[in-house]
Design a protein around this motif. Structure first.
Motif, PDB file in Angstrom:
ATOM      1  N   VAL A  39       3.443   2.964  10.387  1.00 22.74           N
ATOM      2  CA  VAL A  39       2.376   3.815   9.858  1.00 22.74           C
ATOM      3  C   VAL A  39       2.144   4.925  10.876  1.00 22.74           C
ATOM      4  O   VAL A  39       1.656   4.685  11.979  1.00 22.74           O
ATOM      5  CB  VAL A  39       1.076   3.025   9.622  1.00 22.74           C
ATOM      6  N   PHE A  40       2.534   6.126  10.496  1.00 23.72           N
ATOM      7  CA  PHE A  40       2.330   7.283  11.370  1.00 23.72           C
ATOM      8  C   PHE A  40       0.979   7.889  11.037  1.00 23.72           C
ATOM      9  O   PHE A  40       0.832   8.613  10.054  1.00 23.72           O
ATOM     10  CB  PHE A  40       3.430   8.316  11.149  1.00 23.72           C
ATOM     11  N   THR A  51       3.745   6.507   6.133  1.00 22.94           N
ATOM     12  CA  THR A  51       4.162   5.107   6.204  1.00 22.94           C
ATOM     13  C   THR A  51       5.647   4.986   5.912  1.00 22.94           C
ATOM     14  O   THR A  51       6.145   5.526   4.927  1.00 22.94           O
ATOM     15  CB  THR A  51       3.383   4.253   5.187  1.00 22.94           C
ATOM     16  N   VAL A  52       6.335   4.293   6.796  1.00 23.76           N
ATOM     17  CA  VAL A  52       7.764   4.032   6.627  1.00 23.76           C
ATOM     18  C   VAL A  52       7.973   2.543   6.863  1.00 23.76           C
ATOM     19  O   VAL A  52       7.422   1.983   7.807  1.00 23.76           O
ATOM     20  CB  VAL A  52       8.614   4.844   7.617  1.00 23.76           C
ATOM     21  N   SER A  53       8.738   1.893   5.970  1.00 24.97           N
ATOM     22  CA  SER A  53       8.875   0.441   6.129  1.00 24.97           C
ATOM     23  C   SER A  53      10.282  -0.030   5.814  1.00 24.97           C
ATOM     24  O   SER A  53      11.044   0.640   5.115  1.00 24.97           O
ATOM     25  CB  SER A  53       7.862  -0.279   5.220  1.00 24.97           C
ATOM     26  N   ILE A  54      10.579  -1.188   6.357  1.00 25.78           N
ATOM     27  CA  ILE A  54      11.812  -1.918   6.048  1.00 25.78           C
ATOM     28  C   ILE A  54      11.380  -3.316   5.617  1.00 25.78           C
ATOM     29  O   ILE A  54      10.581  -3.964   6.290  1.00 25.78           O
ATOM     30  CB  ILE A  54      12.737  -2.019   7.270  1.00 25.78           C
ATOM     31  N   SER A  55      11.871  -3.720   4.477  1.00 31.73           N
ATOM     32  CA  SER A  55      11.407  -5.019   3.953  1.00 31.73           C
ATOM     33  C   SER A  55      12.610  -5.901   3.613  1.00 31.73           C
ATOM     34  O   SER A  55      13.754  -5.571   3.954  1.00 31.73           O
ATOM     35  CB  SER A  55      10.533  -4.793   2.710  1.00 31.73           C
ATOM     36  N   ASN A  56      12.329  -6.965   2.946  1.00 28.51           N
ATOM     37  CA  ASN A  56      13.361  -7.905   2.486  1.00 28.51           C
ATOM     38  C   ASN A  56      14.177  -8.481   3.631  1.00 28.51           C
ATOM     39  O   ASN A  56      15.378  -8.705   3.499  1.00 28.51           O
ATOM     40  CB  ASN A  56      14.283  -7.252   1.457  1.00 28.51           C
ATOM     41  N   LEU A  63      13.235   3.822  13.039  1.00 26.67           N
ATOM     42  CA  LEU A  63      12.620   4.515  11.910  1.00 26.67           C
ATOM     43  C   LEU A  63      12.049   5.823  12.430  1.00 26.67           C
ATOM     44  O   LEU A  63      11.729   5.950  13.613  1.00 26.67           O
ATOM     45  CB  LEU A  63      11.511   3.668  11.284  1.00 26.67           C
ATOM     46  N   ASP A  64      11.915   6.739  11.530  1.00 26.58           N
ATOM     47  CA  ASP A  64      11.418   8.040  11.994  1.00 26.58           C
ATOM     48  C   ASP A  64      10.659   8.745  10.879  1.00 26.58           C
ATOM     49  O   ASP A  64      10.652   8.309   9.727  1.00 26.58           O
ATOM     50  CB  ASP A  64      12.564   8.916  12.487  1.00 26.58           C
ATOM     51  N   THR A  65      10.039   9.829  11.268  1.00 24.92           N
ATOM     52  CA  THR A  65       9.389  10.710  10.306  1.00 24.92           C
ATOM     53  C   THR A  65       9.342  12.117  10.867  1.00 24.92           C
ATOM     54  O   THR A  65       9.400  12.313  12.100  1.00 24.92           O
ATOM     55  CB  THR A  65       7.960  10.225   9.976  1.00 24.92           C
TER      56      THR A  65
ATOM     57  N   MET B   1       6.168  -9.431   8.538  1.00 26.82           N
ATOM     58  CA  MET B   1       5.870  -8.022   8.349  1.00 26.82           C
ATOM     59  C   MET B   1       5.555  -7.397   9.707  1.00 26.82           C
ATOM     60  O   MET B   1       4.771  -7.931  10.476  1.00 26.82           O
ATOM     61  CB  MET B   1       4.659  -7.845   7.421  1.00 26.82           C
ATOM     62  N   THR B   2       6.151  -6.281   9.991  1.00 26.02           N
ATOM     63  CA  THR B   2       5.919  -5.565  11.235  1.00 26.02           C
ATOM     64  C   THR B   2       5.270  -4.226  10.925  1.00 26.02           C
ATOM     65  O   THR B   2       5.689  -3.523  10.016  1.00 26.02           O
ATOM     66  CB  THR B   2       7.228  -5.332  11.995  1.00 26.02           C
ATOM     67  N   TYR B   3       4.246  -3.871  11.684  1.00 23.38           N
ATOM     68  CA  TYR B   3       3.538  -2.610  11.477  1.00 23.38           C
ATOM     69  C   TYR B   3       3.669  -1.749  12.732  1.00 23.38           C
ATOM     70  O   TYR B   3       3.515  -2.251  13.841  1.00 23.38           O
ATOM     71  CB  TYR B   3       2.042  -2.857  11.216  1.00 23.38           C
ATOM     72  N   PHE B   4       3.926  -0.486  12.492  1.00 23.65           N
ATOM     73  CA  PHE B   4       3.873   0.501  13.576  1.00 23.65           C
ATOM     74  C   PHE B   4       2.731   1.448  13.261  1.00 23.65           C
ATOM     75  O   PHE B   4       2.695   2.049  12.187  1.00 23.65           O
ATOM     76  CB  PHE B   4       5.173   1.301  13.674  1.00 23.65           C
ATOM     77  N   LEU B   5       1.822   1.519  14.166  1.00 24.67           N
ATOM     78  CA  LEU B   5       0.706   2.446  13.986  1.00 24.67           C
ATOM     79  C   LEU B   5       0.861   3.584  14.977  1.00 24.67           C
ATOM     80  O   LEU B   5       1.004   3.351  16.181  1.00 24.67           O
ATOM     81  CB  LEU B   5      -0.631   1.733  14.219  1.00 24.67           C
ATOM     82  N   LEU B   6       0.837   4.785  14.449  1.00 29.18           N
ATOM     83  CA  LEU B   6       0.974   5.947  15.312  1.00 29.18           C
ATOM     84  C   LEU B   6      -0.131   6.920  14.929  1.00 29.18           C
ATOM     85  O   LEU B   6      -0.256   7.290  13.768  1.00 29.18           O
ATOM     86  CB  LEU B   6       2.353   6.582  15.099  1.00 29.18           C
ATOM     87  N   PHE B   7      -0.947   7.257  15.850  1.00 29.01           N
ATOM     88  CA  PHE B   7      -2.031   8.187  15.503  1.00 29.01           C
ATOM     89  C   PHE B   7      -2.178   9.257  16.572  1.00 29.01           C
ATOM     90  O   PHE B   7      -1.900   9.045  17.746  1.00 29.01           O
ATOM     91  CB  PHE B   7      -3.350   7.437  15.316  1.00 29.01           C
TER      92      PHE B   7
END
Lengths: 71, 254
Positions: A39-40, A51-56, A63-65, B1-7
């Motif tokens: 979550v950027f 928000t960028v995610s990898i699932s399954n 990851l990038d944005t 589940m993995t979360y990346f928080l960037l602010f």
């Protein structure tokens, strides 16, 4: 149980000074981790959260944005 | 589940936090979003002055500009060997308008392209303000300092001089209209102080001479005419006594 993913994060730019209005590439990588969500939260403006995610069960490596600061 | 928080925070840091059910990590990226230098306006109170008169340069950052611009360096080159530098942090809450005033005079005539270079970490802006420095010549005139004044004696040396001259030098020419011209029309004379003194001239022939002259610098020019009537002296004047001789010859001696 805590497991280190050896997280790294950076902006693909030679300087810390970023021009408002230009695109910049924000990247993050890790050595391990599955089902990753990035979550950027870049700015408190509409569109400032990316928000960028990898699932399954996929393994996260990077990851990038791209983001443009609006001032 | 993995979360990346960037602010992005107002203090320029981006923090990246990684979460998943079994781990989390956090990293910080130092970034400083900012605007290119903007909102500036350079003025000068007058673009033409005489030597030793002050120009007043004012660089203004308007009330409404895009902030932050972070550290802005203002380098000024007045092009006469004088430089000035200002450093200002244009952060989000800086009080505007912001003004930088400089008063400066030039001791040498000429045209100067004053440059203001505004630099912040992501941009450079160069502003050029042209000013001209020329002393007023409009009161300058050629005068004859000799006592003969307008009607003069040929073979007598006359002395001329420019009067009401400015501090700085100027190009000039004097045509005495007898084939003699005194002049200095090279640019170099304008870039020094005026050191002209007097000009001597002697007319050898009788006549009326409309002496013409002009003076000029990079801004002003004045011309004029000065009439000189030169007369030759009466030399070896004699009155013949032939009539007396005749009288005596006829009356007494003949």
């Amino acid at each position: 149980m805590f497991t280190s993913m050896h997280l790294q994060a950076w902006v693909d730019h030679p300087s810390m000074y970023l021009a408002v209005g230009d695109y910049y590439h924000f990247e993050a990588s890790a050595a391990d981790g599955s089902d990753v969500t990035l979550v950027f939260n870049l700015q408190d403006v509409p569109g400032g959260n990316v928000t960028v995610s990898i699932s399954n069960g996929q393994l996260f490596t990077s990851l990038d944005t791209f983001y443009t600061f609006t001032g | 589940m993995t979360y990346f928080l960037l602010f992005y925070s107002s203090i320029d840091n981006v923090t990246v936090t990684c979460f998943n059910p079994i781990s989390w990590e956090k990293r910080t990226i130092l970034v400083a979003p900012l605007y290119e230098v903007n909102g500036y306006n350079l003025t000068v109170d007058n673009t033409l002055r005489q030597t030793d008169e002050d120009f007043n340069f004012v660089l203004t950052f308007d009330t409404i500009i895009n902030l932050p611009m972070k550290n802005v360096t203002i380098d000024i080159d007045f092009k006469n060997g004088v430089n000035a530098t200002y450093l200002e942090d244009f952060h989000d809450t800086i009080v505007l308008p912001m003004q930088y005033s400089d008063s400066l005079s030039y001791s040498t005539q000429g045209s100067y392209n004053v440059t203001y270079t505004l630099t912040n970490p992501i941009s450079t802006v160069t502003l050029v303000q042209s000013v001209r420095v020329w002393d007023n010549l409009l009161s300058t005139t050629l005068s004859c300092l000799s006592t003969c004044d307008v009607v003069v004696c040929a073979e007598t040396q006359l002395t001329f001089a420019f009067i009401n001259t400015p501090r700085s030098g100027f190009k000039f020419s004097i045509d005495f209209k007898d084939g003699t011209v005194i002049s200095d029309v090279g640019d170099a004379i304008m870039f020094d102080v005026n050191n002209l003194t007097t000009f001597n001239h002697t007319y050898t022939q009788a006549g009326t001479y409309n002496v013409t002259w002009y003076v000029e610098n990079g801004e002003y020019n004045v011309s004029g005419q000065y009439t000189v009537i030169a007369q030759r002296r009466i030399v070896d004047f004699q009155v013949s006594h032939c009539f007396a001789c005749l009288y005596y010859k006829r009356g007494s001696y003949v």
